[in-house]
Design a protein around this motif. Structure first.
Motif, PDB file in Angstrom:
ATOM      1  N   GLY A   8       0.664  -1.636   0.141  1.00  9.61           N
ATOM      2  CA  GLY A   8       0.794  -0.150  -0.016  1.00  9.61           C
ATOM      3  C   GLY A   8       0.558   1.375   0.208  1.00  9.61           C
ATOM      4  O   GLY A   8       1.586   1.684   1.024  1.00  9.61           O
ATOM      5  N   LEU A   9       0.561   1.826  -0.968  1.00 11.56           N
ATOM      6  CA  LEU A   9       2.174   2.974  -1.746  1.00 11.56           C
ATOM      7  C   LEU A   9       0.888   4.306  -1.841  1.00 11.56           C
ATOM      8  O   LEU A   9       1.509   4.901  -2.506  1.00 11.56           O
ATOM      9  CB  LEU A   9       2.978   2.674  -2.505  1.00 11.56           C
ATOM     10  CG  LEU A   9       4.082   2.173  -2.193  1.00 11.56           C
ATOM     11  CD1 LEU A   9       4.270   1.254  -3.604  1.00 11.56           C
ATOM     12  CD2 LEU A   9       4.761   1.923  -1.278  1.00 11.56           C
ATOM     13  N   GLY A  10       0.293   4.755  -0.791  1.00 12.62           N
ATOM     14  CA  GLY A  10      -0.757   5.702  -1.131  1.00 12.62           C
ATOM     15  C   GLY A  10      -0.416   7.323  -0.238  1.00 12.62           C
ATOM     16  O   GLY A  10       1.125   7.392   0.155  1.00 12.62           O
ATOM     17  N   MET A  12       0.699   7.442   2.857  1.00 15.79           N
ATOM     18  CA  MET A  12       0.481   7.165   3.951  1.00 15.79           C
ATOM     19  C   MET A  12       1.809   6.208   3.515  1.00 15.79           C
ATOM     20  O   MET A  12       2.416   7.097   4.230  1.00 15.79           O
ATOM     21  CB  MET A  12      -0.742   7.078   4.891  1.00 15.79           C
ATOM     22  CG  MET A  12      -1.205   7.742   5.617  1.00 15.79           C
ATOM     23  SD  MET A  12      -0.672   9.354   6.040  1.00 15.79           S
ATOM     24  CE  MET A  12      -0.654   8.654   7.880  1.00 15.79           C
ATOM     25  N   ASN A  31       2.235  -2.192  -4.642  1.00 15.86           N
ATOM     26  CA  ASN A  31       0.906  -1.906  -4.754  1.00 15.86           C
ATOM     27  C   ASN A  31       0.041  -1.578  -5.879  1.00 15.86           C
ATOM     28  O   ASN A  31       0.867  -2.853  -6.452  1.00 15.86           O
ATOM     29  CB  ASN A  31       1.643  -0.138  -4.587  1.00 15.86           C
ATOM     30  CG  ASN A  31       0.162   1.065  -4.741  1.00 15.86           C
ATOM     31  OD1 ASN A  31      -0.409   0.411  -3.877  1.00 15.86           O
ATOM     32  ND2 ASN A  31      -0.630   1.364  -5.544  1.00 15.86           N
ATOM     33  N   THR A  33      -2.051  -0.565  -7.368  1.00 19.63           N
ATOM     34  CA  THR A  33      -1.808   0.193  -8.885  1.00 19.63           C
ATOM     35  C   THR A  33      -0.460   0.090  -8.877  1.00 19.63           C
ATOM     36  O   THR A  33       0.709   0.614  -8.499  1.00 19.63           O
ATOM     37  CB  THR A  33      -1.744   1.831  -9.051  1.00 19.63           C
ATOM     38  OG1 THR A  33      -3.420   1.481  -8.458  1.00 19.63           O
ATOM     39  CG2 THR A  33      -1.423   2.260 -10.622  1.00 19.63           C
ATOM     40  N   ASP A  67      -9.665   1.059   3.604  1.00 20.40           N
ATOM     41  CA  ASP A  67     -10.820   0.593   4.504  1.00 20.40           C
ATOM     42  C   ASP A  67     -10.719  -0.478   4.629  1.00 20.40           C
ATOM     43  O   ASP A  67      -9.645  -1.670   4.240  1.00 20.40           O
ATOM     44  CB  ASP A  67     -12.072   1.344   3.463  1.00 20.40           C
ATOM     45  CG  ASP A  67     -12.424   0.512   2.261  1.00 20.40           C
ATOM     46  OD1 ASP A  67     -11.517  -0.642   1.805  1.00 20.40           O
ATOM     47  OD2 ASP A  67     -12.927   1.333   1.557  1.00 20.40           O
ATOM     48  N   ALA A  70     -10.371  -2.577   1.566  1.00 19.52           N
ATOM     49  CA  ALA A  70      -9.109  -3.141   0.742  1.00 19.52           C
ATOM     50  C   ALA A  70      -8.359  -4.204   2.046  1.00 19.52           C
ATOM     51  O   ALA A  70      -7.734  -4.615   1.223  1.00 19.52           O
ATOM     52  CB  ALA A  70      -8.528  -1.771   0.634  1.00 19.52           C
ATOM     53  N   ALA A  73      -9.539  -7.685   1.432  1.00 22.29           N
ATOM     54  CA  ALA A  73      -8.478  -8.124   0.100  1.00 22.29           C
ATOM     55  C   ALA A  73      -7.322  -8.032  -0.171  1.00 22.29           C
ATOM     56  O   ALA A  73      -6.788  -9.262  -1.013  1.00 22.29           O
ATOM     57  CB  ALA A  73      -9.242  -6.506  -0.685  1.00 22.29           C
ATOM     58  N   THR A  96      -6.412   2.092   8.867  1.00 20.71           N
ATOM     59  CA  THR A  96      -7.620   2.352   9.816  1.00 20.71           C
ATOM     60  C   THR A  96      -8.917   1.196   9.308  1.00 20.71           C
ATOM     61  O   THR A  96      -9.512   2.008   8.542  1.00 20.71           O
ATOM     62  CB  THR A  96      -7.889   3.748  10.026  1.00 20.71           C
ATOM     63  OG1 THR A  96      -6.959   4.281   9.657  1.00 20.71           O
ATOM     64  CG2 THR A  96      -9.276   3.962  10.909  1.00 20.71           C
ATOM     65  N   GLY A 123      -2.036  10.856  12.514  1.00 19.60           N
ATOM     66  CA  GLY A 123      -0.801  11.514  12.061  1.00 19.60           C
ATOM     67  C   GLY A 123      -1.583  11.604  10.873  1.00 19.60           C
ATOM     68  O   GLY A 123      -1.735  10.682   9.940  1.00 19.60           O
ATOM     69  N   LYS A 125      -0.408  13.019   6.558  1.00 21.73           N
ATOM     70  CA  LYS A 125       0.903  12.906   5.887  1.00 21.73           C
ATOM     71  C   LYS A 125       2.319  13.344   6.106  1.00 21.73           C
ATOM     72  O   LYS A 125       3.457  12.632   6.042  1.00 21.73           O
ATOM     73  CB  LYS A 125       1.027  14.184   4.177  1.00 21.73           C
ATOM     74  CG  LYS A 125       1.501  13.889   2.872  1.00 21.73           C
ATOM     75  CD  LYS A 125       1.097  14.607   2.375  1.00 21.73           C
ATOM     76  CE  LYS A 125       2.218  14.103   0.988  1.00 21.73           C
ATOM     77  NZ  LYS A 125       2.421  15.641   0.183  1.00 21.73           N
ATOM     78  N   LYS A 171      -7.986   3.910  17.990  1.00 15.86           N
ATOM     79  CA  LYS A 171      -8.092   5.324  16.546  1.00 15.86           C
ATOM     80  C   LYS A 171      -9.091   5.853  16.199  1.00 15.86           C
ATOM     81  O   LYS A 171      -9.467   6.276  15.617  1.00 15.86           O
ATOM     82  CB  LYS A 171      -7.727   3.832  15.272  1.00 15.86           C
ATOM     83  CG  LYS A 171      -7.261   5.048  13.638  1.00 15.86           C
ATOM     84  CD  LYS A 171      -6.174   6.566  13.352  1.00 15.86           C
ATOM     85  CE  LYS A 171      -6.045   7.165  12.551  1.00 15.86           C
ATOM     86  NZ  LYS A 171      -6.161   8.134  12.955  1.00 15.86           N
ATOM     87  N   PHE A 232      -4.979  14.586   3.979  1.00 15.21           N
ATOM     88  CA  PHE A 232      -6.267  13.384   4.904  1.00 15.21           C
ATOM     89  C   PHE A 232      -7.038  13.368   4.433  1.00 15.21           C
ATOM     90  O   PHE A 232      -8.332  14.129   4.126  1.00 15.21           O
ATOM     91  CB  PHE A 232      -6.272  13.856   5.874  1.00 15.21           C
ATOM     92  CG  PHE A 232      -6.936  12.189   7.031  1.00 15.21           C
ATOM     93  CD1 PHE A 232      -7.378  11.441   6.142  1.00 15.21           C
ATOM     94  CD2 PHE A 232      -7.442  12.407   7.903  1.00 15.21           C
ATOM     95  CE1 PHE A 232      -8.272  10.309   6.598  1.00 15.21           C
ATOM     96  CE2 PHE A 232      -8.457  11.345   8.835  1.00 15.21           C
ATOM     97  CZ  PHE A 232      -8.653  10.468   7.838  1.00 15.21           C
ATOM     98  N   PRO A 233      -7.007  12.659   3.193  1.00 20.99           N
ATOM     99  CA  PRO A 233      -8.657  12.402   2.192  1.00 20.99           C
ATOM    100  C   PRO A 233     -10.040  12.107   3.028  1.00 20.99           C
ATOM    101  O   PRO A 233      -9.910  11.571   3.570  1.00 20.99           O
ATOM    102  CB  PRO A 233      -8.227  11.011   1.399  1.00 20.99           C
ATOM    103  CG  PRO A 233      -7.152  11.086   1.243  1.00 20.99           C
ATOM    104  CD  PRO A 233      -6.739  10.640   2.991  1.00 20.99           C
ATOM    105  N   ASP A 240     -14.044   6.719   8.760  1.00 14.58           N
ATOM    106  CA  ASP A 240     -13.843   6.589  10.141  1.00 14.58           C
ATOM    107  C   ASP A 240     -14.805   6.906  10.665  1.00 14.58           C
ATOM    108  O   ASP A 240     -15.125   6.578  12.303  1.00 14.58           O
ATOM    109  CB  ASP A 240     -12.525   7.255  10.545  1.00 14.58           C
ATOM    110  CG  ASP A 240     -11.307   6.672  10.156  1.00 14.58           C
ATOM    111  OD1 ASP A 240     -11.395   5.916   9.652  1.00 14.58           O
ATOM    112  OD2 ASP A 240     -10.643   7.633   9.900  1.00 14.58           O
TER     113      ASP A 240
END
Ligand code: NAP
Length: 286
Positions: A8-10, A12, A31, A33, A67, A70, A73, A96, A123, A125, A171, A232-233, A240
Motif C-alpha cells: 500500500g503506497l498511498g 501514508m 501496490n 497500482t 478501508d 481493501a 482484499a 484504519t 498523524g 501526511k 484510532k 488526509f482524504p 472513520d
C-alpha cells in the motif's frame, strides 16, 4: 536486520515505506497500482509480485490501505497475504479499520501459522514523512517487540494497547473526535467571518487560548487560503466516522455530535470533495 514487506503506497504508505528504506531496512514493496512501486525500486526497494509473494519472502509485512474492504482484499484469495504468510512470519495491518475486520484478519493469519498485530496510525501526511506518527498497536506481543525498531523509523511513539481490536477502537475514538472538532471549527470560522471578524485574528486568538491545537492551526490556514490539497482524504475521514458510529451502536453509546458531523462529511462527498483534504468539509458548512 529483519526483512520488511510493505503493502500500500498511498499518501501514508509512501512516506512510511521511504522512512523504512532510509533507516536501512531491506524493504519489498507492493501496490495494487504497480506503477507506484517504481519510485521505491529506484531508491533501493524490491518489487514484490503480490501480497502473497511479499508475505512469504519477508520476516514482517506491513500494510496500510484505504478501508476494511481493501484490508480484507489484501489478505484473501490465491495471491493474498494469508496464502503466503507461513509459520512464524509477521503481518502488521496499519490501515484504519473496525475491530471486527481486524479480528477477522487476525484469525485468518494465525490459522495460517502467522502472527498478527493491528497498528493503525494517528498523524497525517507530514508526520508520516517526518517519522513522527503515533502507532496504536495491539495483538501479538512477540511481533510487537520485533517490530519496535521499524515502528521507531515510522513513529514517535507506539503504545501497546492489548488485545486485537483495541488499536482499532483507539484510532476510531481519535478520529471521531477530530471529525467533530473540525466541524465545529469550520462553523466558528464561518460565523466569525460572516460577522465581519478577520480570519487570521480569529486563528491567532484561538491559538493563544486553551483551545490551541496543531489541527486548528494547520486546517485554519487551509480554510483561509481556500486550498484543500490533500493530506488526509475526506472520504477516509467519513469512513472513520461511520465506523465509530457503528461501534457506538454496538455499545449503546449515544454519539449525537459525531452523528451530526458524519452527515456533513457525507454531504461533502456528495458534493464532489471526497478526494480533497478533510478541511474541505468547510465548503459545505461556510
Ligand atoms: P490513499 O492515499 O487513498 O491510499 C490508499 C491505498 O490503498 C493505495 O495504496 C491504494 O492502492 C490501496 N487500496 C485501495 N483499495 C485497495 C484494494 N481493494 N486492494 C489493495 N489496495 C487497495 O490513503 P491514505 O491516506 O494513505 O490512507 C491509508 C489508510 O490510512 C486509511 O485507512 C486511512 O484512513 C488511514 N490514515 C490516513 C491518514 C492520512 O492523513 N492520510 C492518517 C491516518 C490514517 P492504489 O494506489 O492502487 O489506489
Amino acid at each position: 536486520m529483519i526483512s520488511i514487506g510493505f503493502l500500500g503506497l498511498g499518501i501514508m504508505g509512501s512516506a512510511m515505506a521511504k522512512n523504512l528504506l532510509q533507516a536501512g531496512f531491506d524493504v519489498t514493496v507492493w501496490n495494487r497500482t504497480p506503477e507506484k512501486c517504481a519510485a521505491f525500486v529506484a531508491i533501493g526497494a524490491h518489487h514484490g509480485a503480490s501480497p502473497k509473494a511479499v508475505a512469504a519472502h519477508c520476516d514482517i509485512t506491513f500494510a496500510i490501505v484505504s478501508d476494511p474492504a481493501a484490508a480484507l482484499a489484501l489478505c484473501q484469495g490465491e495471491e493474498g497475504v494469508v496464502a503466503g504468510i507461513g509459520e512464524g512470519r509477521g503481518y502488521v495491518d496499519m490501515s484504519t479499520v473496525d475491530d471486527t475486520t481486524s479480528k477477522t484478519i487476525a484469525q485468518a493469519i494465525t490459522q495460517a501459522g502467522g502472527r498478527f498485530l493491528e497498528a493503525p496510525v494517528s498523524g497525517t501526511k507530514k508526520p508520516a514523512e517526518d517519522g513522527t506518527l503515533i502507532i496504536l498497536a495491539a495483538g501479538d506481543k512477540s511481533l510487537y517487540d520485533e517490530a519496535s525498531h521499524a515502528f521507531g523509523a515510522m513513529g514517535k511513539m507506539s503504545p501497546y494497547l492489548g488485545d486485537i481490536g483495541q488499536g482499532a477502537n483507539m484510532k476510531l475514538v481519535v478520529n471521531m473526535m477530530m471529525g467533530g472538532m473540525l466541524n465545529i471549527f469550520s462553523e466558528g470560522m464561518s460565523l466569525g467571518q460572516k460577522a465581519g471578524l478577520d480570519g487570521n485574528q480569529i486563528l491567532a486568538i484561538i491559538a493563544a487560548g486553551a483551545m490551541a491545537n496543531p489541527m486548528f492551526k494547520g486546517k485554519g490556514a487551509m480554510l483561509l487560503n481556500d486550498d484543500y490539497t490533500t493530506s488526509f482524504p475526506l472520504k477516509h475521514m467519513q469512513k472513520d466516522m461511520r465506523l465509530a458510529i457503528a461501534l457506538g451502536d454496538q455499545l449503546q453509546q449515544p454519539l449525537p455530535n459525531a452523528a451530526a458531523a458524519n452527515e456533513t462529511f457525507k454531504l461533502a462527498i456528495k458534493q464532489g470533495f471526497a478526494d480533497e483534504d478533510i478541511a474541505a468539509v468547510h465548503k459545505v458548512i461556510r
